[in-house]
Design a protein around this motif. Structure first.
Motif, PDB file in Angstrom:
ATOM      1  N   PRO A 184      13.993 -10.765  24.773  1.00 54.14           N
ATOM      2  CA  PRO A 184      13.174  -9.690  25.198  1.00 54.14           C
ATOM      3  C   PRO A 184      13.347  -8.418  24.340  1.00 54.14           C
ATOM      4  N   ALA A 185      12.617  -7.758  23.672  1.00 53.77           N
ATOM      5  CA  ALA A 185      13.104  -6.574  23.019  1.00 53.77           C
ATOM      6  C   ALA A 185      13.735  -5.506  24.194  1.00 53.77           C
ATOM      7  N   ARG A 186      14.638  -4.969  23.495  1.00 52.41           N
ATOM      8  CA  ARG A 186      15.476  -3.868  24.211  1.00 52.41           C
ATOM      9  C   ARG A 186      14.421  -2.721  24.514  1.00 52.41           C
ATOM     10  N   PRO A 187      14.846  -2.055  25.729  1.00 52.06           N
ATOM     11  CA  PRO A 187      13.752  -0.785  25.728  1.00 52.06           C
ATOM     12  C   PRO A 187      13.999   0.356  24.604  1.00 52.06           C
ATOM     13  N   ASN A 188      12.608   0.800  24.495  1.00 55.71           N
ATOM     14  CA  ASN A 188      12.991   1.755  23.279  1.00 55.71           C
ATOM     15  C   ASN A 188      11.912   2.657  23.513  1.00 55.71           C
ATOM     16  N   HIS A 189      11.754   3.944  22.879  1.00 59.47           N
ATOM     17  CA  HIS A 189      10.950   4.754  22.948  1.00 59.47           C
ATOM     18  C   HIS A 189       9.486   4.834  22.231  1.00 59.47           C
ATOM     19  N   ILE A 190       9.448   3.678  21.600  1.00 59.41           N
ATOM     20  CA  ILE A 190       8.242   3.115  20.883  1.00 59.41           C
ATOM     21  C   ILE A 190       7.606   2.050  21.385  1.00 59.41           C
ATOM     22  N   LEU A 191       6.168   1.980  21.960  1.00 55.98           N
ATOM     23  CA  LEU A 191       5.614   0.954  22.421  1.00 55.98           C
ATOM     24  C   LEU A 191       4.696   0.376  21.514  1.00 55.98           C
ATOM     25  N   THR A 219      -0.591   9.924  27.568  1.00 61.69           N
ATOM     26  CA  THR A 219      -0.078  11.252  27.943  1.00 61.69           C
ATOM     27  C   THR A 219      -0.022  11.299  29.284  1.00 61.69           C
ATOM     28  N   PRO A 220      -0.601  10.775  30.117  1.00 64.33           N
ATOM     29  CA  PRO A 220      -0.195  11.069  31.584  1.00 64.33           C
ATOM     30  C   PRO A 220       1.301  10.654  31.895  1.00 64.33           C
ATOM     31  N   HIS A 221       1.769   9.822  30.859  1.00 62.77           N
ATOM     32  CA  HIS A 221       3.165   9.198  31.514  1.00 62.77           C
ATOM     33  C   HIS A 221       4.161   9.827  30.657  1.00 62.77           C
ATOM     34  N   GLY A 222       3.864  10.756  29.747  1.00 60.13           N
ATOM     35  CA  GLY A 222       4.908  11.385  29.205  1.00 60.13           C
ATOM     36  C   GLY A 222       4.523  11.928  27.748  1.00 60.13           C
ATOM     37  N   GLN A 223       5.253  12.873  27.183  1.00 60.18           N
ATOM     38  CA  GLN A 223       5.060  13.482  25.913  1.00 60.18           C
ATOM     39  C   GLN A 223       4.796  12.511  24.726  1.00 60.18           C
ATOM     40  N   GLU A 256      12.492   6.830  28.752  1.00 62.23           N
ATOM     41  CA  GLU A 256      11.983   6.770  30.189  1.00 62.23           C
ATOM     42  C   GLU A 256      10.461   6.920  30.081  1.00 62.23           C
ATOM     43  N   SER A 257       9.886   7.821  29.545  1.00 67.64           N
ATOM     44  CA  SER A 257       8.498   8.146  29.156  1.00 67.64           C
ATOM     45  C   SER A 257       7.715   6.692  28.676  1.00 67.64           C
ATOM     46  N   ALA A 258       8.243   6.181  27.883  1.00 71.06           N
ATOM     47  CA  ALA A 258       7.792   5.038  27.441  1.00 71.06           C
ATOM     48  C   ALA A 258       7.941   3.674  28.441  1.00 71.06           C
ATOM     49  N   THR A 259       8.738   3.578  29.164  1.00 67.99           N
ATOM     50  CA  THR A 259       9.074   2.679  30.180  1.00 67.99           C
ATOM     51  C   THR A 259       7.852   2.993  31.491  1.00 67.99           C
ATOM     52  N   ARG A 260       7.781   4.169  31.557  1.00 68.12           N
ATOM     53  CA  ARG A 260       6.661   4.614  32.742  1.00 68.12           C
ATOM     54  C   ARG A 260       5.237   4.167  32.006  1.00 68.12           C
ATOM     55  N   ALA A 261       5.094   4.457  30.958  1.00 64.03           N
ATOM     56  CA  ALA A 261       3.865   4.025  30.216  1.00 64.03           C
ATOM     57  C   ALA A 261       3.512   2.488  30.177  1.00 64.03           C
ATOM     58  N   LYS A 262       4.534   1.750  29.855  1.00 55.12           N
ATOM     59  CA  LYS A 262       4.540   0.290  29.685  1.00 55.12           C
ATOM     60  C   LYS A 262       4.314  -0.171  31.316  1.00 55.12           C
TER      61      LYS A 262
END
Length: 482
Positions: free
Chosen positions: A42-49, A70-74, A96-102
């Protein structure tokens, strides 16, 4: 378990344990002799989804992706690409924002019953955006940043109810869309039923918050209810046969179909002359068109309308030219001449079958009969033989009735001249004349309705000193319809 191995010169018995050992040896081959596939880590956590959109029934643009993310981060950058289906990469400011959105968006439907999101961590460390358009955008160059909101059923309202502009879904609206600014905030009855795919998304307590209120209930003459559940595009496409190949085009077909619902897209078929496909806003609009326009004669042709098996019309990048050189495909999702975009305009619509009497409105307040007749002459269709203007309710515009010789002429007139422009010296922009069928069967018919003046100067029925005042409510559309 015992198995007989007949291979080789000698015979031996091997146990199930031996088979398990053979299966698990280090040859990297399976029992069929095929190479084993290496299991991807599995891909490691990243700020790009990486967003993969499954069953993309509606166009997916950066505006759509930005609105749901945008509700989950900038969001810093978005790139939409269509190499393997429809996908998008979204760069957030932090992991963190990317993880919330995912976690919040994976498995959700952007629109009810379609455009399902599959979200994974992407591998790139930065997205390269070369220009800002509908497929890519760099938000670090803009100060438009939305604040995170709570999550709670589809993510966005269906485009046919919002004029193509992404709007947050609100459960109280069902398929009705958000209200216009200034809509009263009183609730009117319970919200329509909605069955979200997995219970996640944005509802009245999440995206939208206060001020996002349901419109008043909409009352039409008896017709089937709007389709509240399932994919909104199902059954929203119809086939139109029997069009005049020499004069028919997308705009003329739009001018006729928009009387019965919002028109999304129109596509003419190159292999079937005089045949087009029309995607309406919902199945109810298609049903209205079929009920009112099927078997209607237009000139030397007879229209035949039927539901299409196709769920929606895909965008045509290079449409072929029709005989009048206009494109064979056009998108009308954001066209302001659609008449079912707001609760106010929906409420004023009166669904009428074709009639030889046509209601006209949104014309200059001092428009003359000669000006009106000139419009029909410019478009090469038979003009009305009688025109009757209503008394002015305001100085903003005028309205009235026109009567044609037969229904065929009135349908041709609406197809050609609906939304024709009329210049006025005192106005900054030209008036866009709007036409629709009237409930009157002839001018002068109806409660207290006065007659008009025919082209030969004679008085129509009900006209004269004994004629009573005309009542606009009997004409099929209210005078202040827009």
């Amino acid at each position: 378990m015992m198995a007989y191995n007949g291979g080789g010169g000698g015979k031996r018995l091997c146990s199930g344990l031996d088979l398990d050992v053979e299966r698990s040896n280090g040859n990297n081959y399976n029992m069929a002799g095929e190479p084993r596939r290496k299991r991807e880590l599995p891909a490691r956590p990243n700020h790009i989804l990486l967003y993969t959109i499954i069953n993309p029934a509606y166009p997916i643009t950066v505006d759509v992706i930005h609105t749901i993310s945008t509700p989950h981060g900038q969001v810093q950058r978005i790139v939409v690409f269509k190499k393997n289906g429809v996908q998008a990469m979204v760069e957030f400011e932090s992991v963190e924002s990317a993880t919330r959105a995912k976690e919040a968006l994976h498995g959700c439907d952007i629109y009810s019953g379609c455009c399902t999101l599959k979200i994974e961590y992407a591998k790139p460390e930065r997205l390269n955006v070369f220009k800002n358009d509908q497929d890519s955008w760099d938000y670090t160059l803009s100060e438009e940043v939305q604040q995170p909101q709570q999550r709670s059923a589809p993510l966005l309202q269906s485009p046919q109810y919002t004029g193509g502009r992404p709007q947050p879904y609100n459960m109280d609206f069902g398929s009705g869309g958000p209200p216009p600014p200034g809509m009263m905030k009183d609730r009117h009855g319970p919200p329509p039923p909605h069955h979200p795919r997995d219970g996640r998304g944005y509802g009245p307590e999440g995206y939208g918050g206060e001020g996002f209120v349901p419109p008043p209930p909409m009352h039409h003459p008896p017709m089937p209810p709007q389709n509240q559940g399932g994919p909104p595009q199902q059954g929203a496409v119809m086939m139109v046969y029997g069009l005049d190949p020499s004069t028919a085009n997308a705009d003329r077909l739009f001018n006729l179909c928009c009387l019965y619902g919002n028109v999304v897209r129109i596509k003419f078929l190159k292999t079937k002359e005089g045949t087009a496909m029309v995607q309406m806003g919902d199945a109810v609009s298609v049903e209205r068109c079929v009920q009112n326009l099927n078997n209607v004669t237009v000139g030397d042709y007879t229209l035949t309308l039927a539901f299409s098996k196709q769920a929606y019309l895909s965008e045509v990048m290079n449409p072929y030219p029709l005989p009048d050189k206009s494109p064979s495909f056009k998108d009308y999702v954001s066209n302001k001449n659609n008449r079912f975009l707001t609760p106010a305009s929906i409420h004023k619509n009166r669904i009428q079958p074709p009639s030889k009497v046509v209601h006209f409105f949104n014309t200059p307040p001092d428009v003359s009969e000669e000006q009106l007749l000139g419009v029909f002459a410019d478009y090469g269709v038979a003009p009305p033989h009688t025109i009757s203007k209503f008394p002015l309710k305001s100085e903003r515009s005028s309205s009235g009735l026109m009567e044609f010789q037969n229904i065929s002429q009135s349908v041709m007139a609406i197809m050609a001249c609906n939304h024709a422009t009329i210049q006025h010296p005192g106005a900054k922009f030209p008036f866009v004349m709007k036409l629709c069928f009237s409930s009157s069967r002839q001018i002068g018919q109806g409660k207290g309705q006065g007659g008009g003046k025919s082209r030969d100067g004679s008085q129509g029925p009900g006209q004269g000193p004994d004629a009573g005042p005309r009542q606009g409510q009997n004409n099929g559309v209210e005078h202040d319809y827009y």
